[in-house]
Motif scaffolding. Sequence first.
Motif, PDB file in Angstrom:
ATOM      1  N   SER A 165      15.243 -20.526 -14.886  1.00 58.23           N
ATOM      2  CA  SER A 165      15.285 -21.576 -15.901  1.00 58.23           C
ATOM      3  C   SER A 165      14.072 -21.517 -16.816  1.00 58.23           C
ATOM      4  O   SER A 165      14.104 -22.075 -17.912  1.00 58.23           O
ATOM      5  CB  SER A 165      15.339 -22.961 -15.231  1.00 58.23           C
ATOM      6  OG  SER A 165      16.503 -23.114 -14.448  1.00 58.23           O
ATOM      7  N   GLU A 184      31.049 -26.828 -20.071  1.00 59.49           N
ATOM      8  CA  GLU A 184      30.325 -26.977 -18.807  1.00 59.49           C
ATOM      9  C   GLU A 184      31.041 -26.169 -17.728  1.00 59.49           C
ATOM     10  O   GLU A 184      32.212 -26.406 -17.428  1.00 59.49           O
ATOM     11  CB  GLU A 184      30.267 -28.446 -18.411  1.00 59.49           C
ATOM     12  CG  GLU A 184      29.593 -28.697 -17.066  1.00 59.49           C
ATOM     13  CD  GLU A 184      28.137 -28.279 -17.072  1.00 59.49           C
ATOM     14  OE1 GLU A 184      27.809 -27.339 -16.318  1.00 59.49           O
ATOM     15  OE2 GLU A 184      27.354 -28.864 -17.839  1.00 59.49           O
ATOM     16  N   ASP A 243      23.569 -19.495 -19.197  1.00 62.22           N
ATOM     17  CA  ASP A 243      24.441 -20.225 -18.286  1.00 62.22           C
ATOM     18  C   ASP A 243      23.704 -21.243 -17.428  1.00 62.22           C
ATOM     19  O   ASP A 243      24.306 -21.897 -16.584  1.00 62.22           O
ATOM     20  CB  ASP A 243      25.161 -19.238 -17.361  1.00 62.22           C
ATOM     21  CG  ASP A 243      24.189 -18.444 -16.491  1.00 62.22           C
ATOM     22  OD1 ASP A 243      23.138 -18.026 -17.017  1.00 62.22           O
ATOM     23  OD2 ASP A 243      24.489 -18.242 -15.301  1.00 62.22           O
ATOM     24  N   GLN A 271      29.377 -25.411 -14.655  1.00 60.49           N
ATOM     25  CA  GLN A 271      28.766 -25.653 -13.355  1.00 60.49           C
ATOM     26  C   GLN A 271      29.600 -26.666 -12.572  1.00 60.49           C
ATOM     27  O   GLN A 271      30.414 -27.405 -13.123  1.00 60.49           O
ATOM     28  CB  GLN A 271      27.320 -26.170 -13.544  1.00 60.49           C
ATOM     29  CG  GLN A 271      26.415 -25.217 -14.318  1.00 60.49           C
ATOM     30  CD  GLN A 271      26.126 -23.948 -13.549  1.00 60.49           C
ATOM     31  OE1 GLN A 271      26.096 -23.952 -12.323  1.00 60.49           O
ATOM     32  NE2 GLN A 271      25.915 -22.854 -14.263  1.00 60.49           N
ATOM     33  N   ALA A 329      20.319 -26.153 -10.332  1.00 62.90           N
ATOM     34  CA  ALA A 329      20.162 -26.560 -11.731  1.00 62.90           C
ATOM     35  C   ALA A 329      18.821 -26.092 -12.288  1.00 62.90           C
ATOM     36  O   ALA A 329      18.744 -25.558 -13.397  1.00 62.90           O
ATOM     37  CB  ALA A 329      20.285 -28.082 -11.845  1.00 62.90           C
ATOM     38  N   GLN A 353      16.163 -33.316 -18.525  1.00 62.28           N
ATOM     39  CA  GLN A 353      17.372 -32.496 -18.479  1.00 62.28           C
ATOM     40  C   GLN A 353      18.201 -32.801 -17.231  1.00 62.28           C
ATOM     41  O   GLN A 353      19.432 -32.855 -17.288  1.00 62.28           O
ATOM     42  CB  GLN A 353      17.007 -31.015 -18.524  1.00 62.28           C
ATOM     43  CG  GLN A 353      16.373 -30.575 -19.842  1.00 62.28           C
ATOM     44  CD  GLN A 353      16.125 -29.084 -19.877  1.00 62.28           C
ATOM     45  OE1 GLN A 353      17.044 -28.284 -19.772  1.00 62.28           O
ATOM     46  NE2 GLN A 353      14.865 -28.695 -20.029  1.00 62.28           N
ATOM     47  N   ILE A 373      21.970 -34.317 -17.041  1.00 53.76           N
ATOM     48  CA  ILE A 373      23.066 -33.704 -16.281  1.00 53.76           C
ATOM     49  C   ILE A 373      23.775 -34.744 -15.424  1.00 53.76           C
ATOM     50  O   ILE A 373      25.006 -34.764 -15.327  1.00 53.76           O
ATOM     51  CB  ILE A 373      22.529 -32.557 -15.398  1.00 53.76           C
ATOM     52  CG1 ILE A 373      22.041 -31.400 -16.268  1.00 53.76           C
ATOM     53  CG2 ILE A 373      23.589 -32.075 -14.416  1.00 53.76           C
ATOM     54  CD1 ILE A 373      21.319 -30.326 -15.487  1.00 53.76           C
ATOM     55  N   CYS A 374      22.982 -35.601 -14.806  1.00 55.79           N
ATOM     56  CA  CYS A 374      23.530 -36.560 -13.845  1.00 55.79           C
ATOM     57  C   CYS A 374      23.864 -37.908 -14.472  1.00 55.79           C
ATOM     58  O   CYS A 374      24.525 -38.739 -13.840  1.00 55.79           O
ATOM     59  CB  CYS A 374      22.538 -36.785 -12.700  1.00 55.79           C
ATOM     60  SG  CYS A 374      22.063 -35.252 -11.857  1.00 55.79           S
ATOM     61  N   GLN A 434      28.942 -37.111 -12.943  1.00 52.56           N
ATOM     62  CA  GLN A 434      28.952 -35.965 -12.033  1.00 52.56           C
ATOM     63  C   GLN A 434      29.142 -36.398 -10.576  1.00 52.56           C
ATOM     64  O   GLN A 434      29.960 -35.828  -9.844  1.00 52.56           O
ATOM     65  CB  GLN A 434      27.638 -35.184 -12.190  1.00 52.56           C
ATOM     66  CG  GLN A 434      27.642 -33.831 -11.533  1.00 52.56           C
ATOM     67  CD  GLN A 434      26.319 -33.119 -11.741  1.00 52.56           C
ATOM     68  OE1 GLN A 434      25.306 -33.504 -11.165  1.00 52.56           O
ATOM     69  NE2 GLN A 434      26.331 -32.072 -12.557  1.00 52.56           N
ATOM     70  N   GLN A 486      21.740 -24.636 -16.260  1.00 53.39           N
ATOM     71  CA  GLN A 486      21.846 -26.054 -16.600  1.00 53.39           C
ATOM     72  C   GLN A 486      20.538 -26.604 -17.148  1.00 53.39           C
ATOM     73  O   GLN A 486      20.533 -27.445 -18.042  1.00 53.39           O
ATOM     74  CB  GLN A 486      22.266 -26.850 -15.366  1.00 53.39           C
ATOM     75  CG  GLN A 486      23.702 -26.594 -14.917  1.00 53.39           C
ATOM     76  CD  GLN A 486      24.064 -27.442 -13.718  1.00 53.39           C
ATOM     77  OE1 GLN A 486      23.684 -27.138 -12.593  1.00 53.39           O
ATOM     78  NE2 GLN A 486      24.804 -28.512 -13.948  1.00 53.39           N
ATOM     79  N   VAL A 487      19.426 -26.142 -16.604  1.00 53.79           N
ATOM     80  CA  VAL A 487      18.114 -26.600 -17.050  1.00 53.79           C
ATOM     81  C   VAL A 487      17.373 -25.401 -17.631  1.00 53.79           C
ATOM     82  O   VAL A 487      17.325 -24.333 -17.021  1.00 53.79           O
ATOM     83  CB  VAL A 487      17.303 -27.215 -15.889  1.00 53.79           C
ATOM     84  CG1 VAL A 487      15.879 -27.551 -16.344  1.00 53.79           C
ATOM     85  CG2 VAL A 487      18.003 -28.458 -15.363  1.00 53.79           C
ATOM     86  N   LYS A 488      16.808 -25.575 -18.805  1.00 53.79           N
ATOM     87  CA  LYS A 488      16.060 -24.498 -19.460  1.00 53.79           C
ATOM     88  C   LYS A 488      14.707 -25.050 -19.882  1.00 53.79           C
ATOM     89  O   LYS A 488      14.627 -26.030 -20.626  1.00 53.79           O
ATOM     90  CB  LYS A 488      16.817 -23.964 -20.673  1.00 53.79           C
ATOM     91  CG  LYS A 488      18.196 -23.409 -20.360  1.00 53.79           C
ATOM     92  CD  LYS A 488      18.874 -22.896 -21.627  1.00 53.79           C
ATOM     93  CE  LYS A 488      20.282 -22.404 -21.353  1.00 53.79           C
ATOM     94  NZ  LYS A 488      21.200 -23.504 -20.998  1.00 53.79           N
TER      95      LYS A 488
END
Length: 1013
Positions: free
Chosen positions: A638, A832, A651, A834, A633, A711, A715-716, A724, A653-655
Amino acid sequence: MMRNFLCWDPGAVRQVINPFAEHISDSLFRAVHSDWDLKVSPQVGKSFQEIGEASWADMTPPAFLADFLREDRPHALAAILGETGSGKSHLVHWMRLNIKPTRERVVLVVRKSGTSLRNIVKMIIAELPAEQQASFLETLQSAGDGTQSRADQKQQLLNDLAQVIREEVLPTDADEIEEGLASSLPDLFQDPHMRKAHFLGDNTVIAEIVDHIFAPSNAKDRPDQRRVFVEGDLPLGGMDFAHASRLARDAVDLIELDPAVHLPLAIRIINRNLDRAVARTLSFSGDRVEELMTRLRTYLKSQGQELVLLVEEFARLQGIDRALLQAITSQGDERQCKMRTAIAVTTGFFQSVAETAYMRTTHIVDMDRSAGRAEGRSVTKASLSQFTARYLNAVRLGRDGITQWSDAAAPGESPRSKCDMCIYQIECHAIFGEIDGYGLYPFTPEALWNAASRADASMPERLNPRVLQNDLLVEVLDNFGPEIATGTFPPFKLLEKLGGITALPAVAQAELRNRNPQNYQRWASFLELYDGTGTIANLDERLRAAFEVPEIPGADAAKPSQPTTDTPTLEAPQRNIASKEDLLIEQWIGGQGLDQSIANNLRLLVYSAVSNAIDWDMVGLAKASFVGRTGKAFQTASISFDRQTTQVRTDLQVKLVIPGTLVQPETAAAALQGVLRASKDQFRWEFPNGEKMLGAFLDCVEIWAKDVEAQLRAICQPTPQWNQAAAAVELLCVGAAIGGKIKPDAKIADMIDAAFSAQWASECASTAPEMKALYDKLTRQREKLVGIAQSQMSSMKGGRAGAMLNPGRILGPIREFRQAKWQLRLQPPDGETQEPAKLYRETRDALPTAANSEMAVRKSWLNAMQEAFGATATRASIVTALDAAREAVADAGIGTSTTGRVLTDALDRFRTVYFDDSLAAARALGSEGDAVAALPHFGRGRRGAVDAGTALVAAAQAFLDTVDDNIGATSQSLDAKHGAVAASLDQIDTALTAIEADLIAMATIDGEQADAA
């Protein structure tokens, strides 16, 4: 006290300083003109390139003019060279003001704008007596500009260009390709489609040249370069090629054979014929120009006059320029008057003039090295201030004030200083400085130097007056004049237009912002422009008060500036030596892109710092599951930087974007500069400003780490639609159930153990292809799913997932999943891709179909078993019955061919499987209406038992079929034998009967014979 004082009208600035005005009035010209030593050289050698440094001499403008007008010169030709805006036309204008027409002298001036080539020729013709004008005017009138429309004129020029190319006598060294292009290019210009679609448009080079010939130019289109064709002016390929005629396509094909060579050659052929085309369209050929000049000079000689021709821009004469140059460099004979010519011309064109024209040049003036220079050397603060002061005074006087002064001024008299009437004169000149009584306000010599160096990249080697006027003086006095009155000068926007922050290092910028964020930009602009040393300091209190610039808390007083002298000045005040990386990072925060190699180095450093700064125990996530160079992630990719030169991946997940919205750019720059330096010395921060840079880096990393944490939490973070970790657990349960690890009556603890078990079967009990494919997919992703679940549901220690799952996090999802009867009801976020979202979505879509297929297979198998062995059959009873059948057949001596061996093998295999368990599992499915809800039952059946049972049914059926066939064959054989015996017996009986009859007959005969005896 002087504060926010505006001593000019910003709205009227462009009436005085307007480099793009049609004409600068003579009064304004005199008000702003400054005499500078000119760099002048005579003709040296046979070309301009042969002029060496030693040949250039410094001459004042009056000395140059006196030499130009020397009576003992039979002729004079001054070529005034320089780049755009260097002051070429300004010098010609000055010469015009100082060369007055007299009875002995005719002065012709070709202005750089407001005229056309046709009108210039008319102007020259008008100097002839009326009786000599007629033939020339008749020639000129044949161009028909009075009757032709602009469209007709473009058509005419295009036709003329095609024709002169056809008529050209090619160079002796022309090769086959050049000959082919010279032959085919006219067809391209005369092609109807090409003409309409390209050449005759309003914004084409043809349109520009037509306007040059016939239409008076304006300030925006006045030329300083010759108009020529460039490669983009030739349409090649695409639909143009498809719509073109065959001859035009031939021209395109020839160019496209080798575009890198043939296209530039085609352009050269066109441009070398362009002058003749222009002259033909003008209807005034080069020969006619030379004839006109000869007639004029002859006439003026008869009148006892000489001719002075002043050309403000030689490109204005394109089409007749070379012929005119030939005419004015021709000394003629005693019948022609003396001629003096000064032409403003670009260096490039002058370098290309014919050797004969160059050899006749008497003065070559290099304006690039003249304007604003001190004694012919580089530009200095003093020379720059002197050059600018007259413009500043002219702005204060205004156009009307300049006109009033000029009307009453004596020749050579300087304008009065507007400062003389100002109540702040003494204070202002003491703070800002003055030159010859002309105040420099709102500049100081230092500020003027700093700003001019930013506006004109050629400083201090040369000064471009047009750049100084347009990009600095107009900007400050007009666009930002109101800010002076409102107490907000110098605004940061002005600094941005002048290149942004270049002197203050990033650490100083960060420190300045920390002292007061509201005043940061104002301080930065003030220090950059009015100081430029790159240090934080409080400048002269009087200077700050004049603009109401707040004092910088805790800053020392700036050192007094040095007196303004003519000593050559460095390009900018020197700051501490900065590394290449430091400068590139500062340019980046100043608005430029970040160098890729530096971005790559910083990305690794920031990635490491941020990932280690996160308190993974507090976050409740396993670091190893979320952090990695790739495939995680949060990874090195990132991290991106504002204005980085490579594309940011979408693409991830974390930026993390640096500097981000919560970190000031200068703070980020100081932090990044510091970590780069420290990384080169085992991360020791023992260098100048190292402590400040370390503090900035720690502050930035804290903010960036929180950004990444947020972030990851997002996600979680479970939502009513998506969780998730729960999704991963559900998928593990599905896989474990299909694989037979979870029984239908399993408890939650059993489900957890089975889901996280590392001993899933390599193959599942299911036989439906859809179910087998789904199990294989889940098996391949098992470790990743376990990692996702454990990373978010385990007890953390040191950022690592512990051995124990957190009951509070896992019991609820599994209980809900079981209550939902194995239905996957979570909704992954749209878009999503991932894991586990992608796998969850695929499994959710595939599971119902797979379960129904497997249900159908199981029920079909159960029916087959029951039909073959009976509804109450067991493995033992089936084996016993089939063994007995084999023995009976063997005892009866009935042959079974190979089916007996196949049945034996099938029975041997059948004895080893759990057939009864599989049969019970299949029977249990009958009570399940939902195939997905029956998922644990699919795992109960042994795939080997299913296959063995199916194989046994087939083997038994084949065996019995063979036995039946063999029994039938035996019965027929016995029947045949019985029939043959019966037939034989019948024959025997018949024979015996016959014998008996014969014996009776014989006995009768013997009796008769005896009686007879």
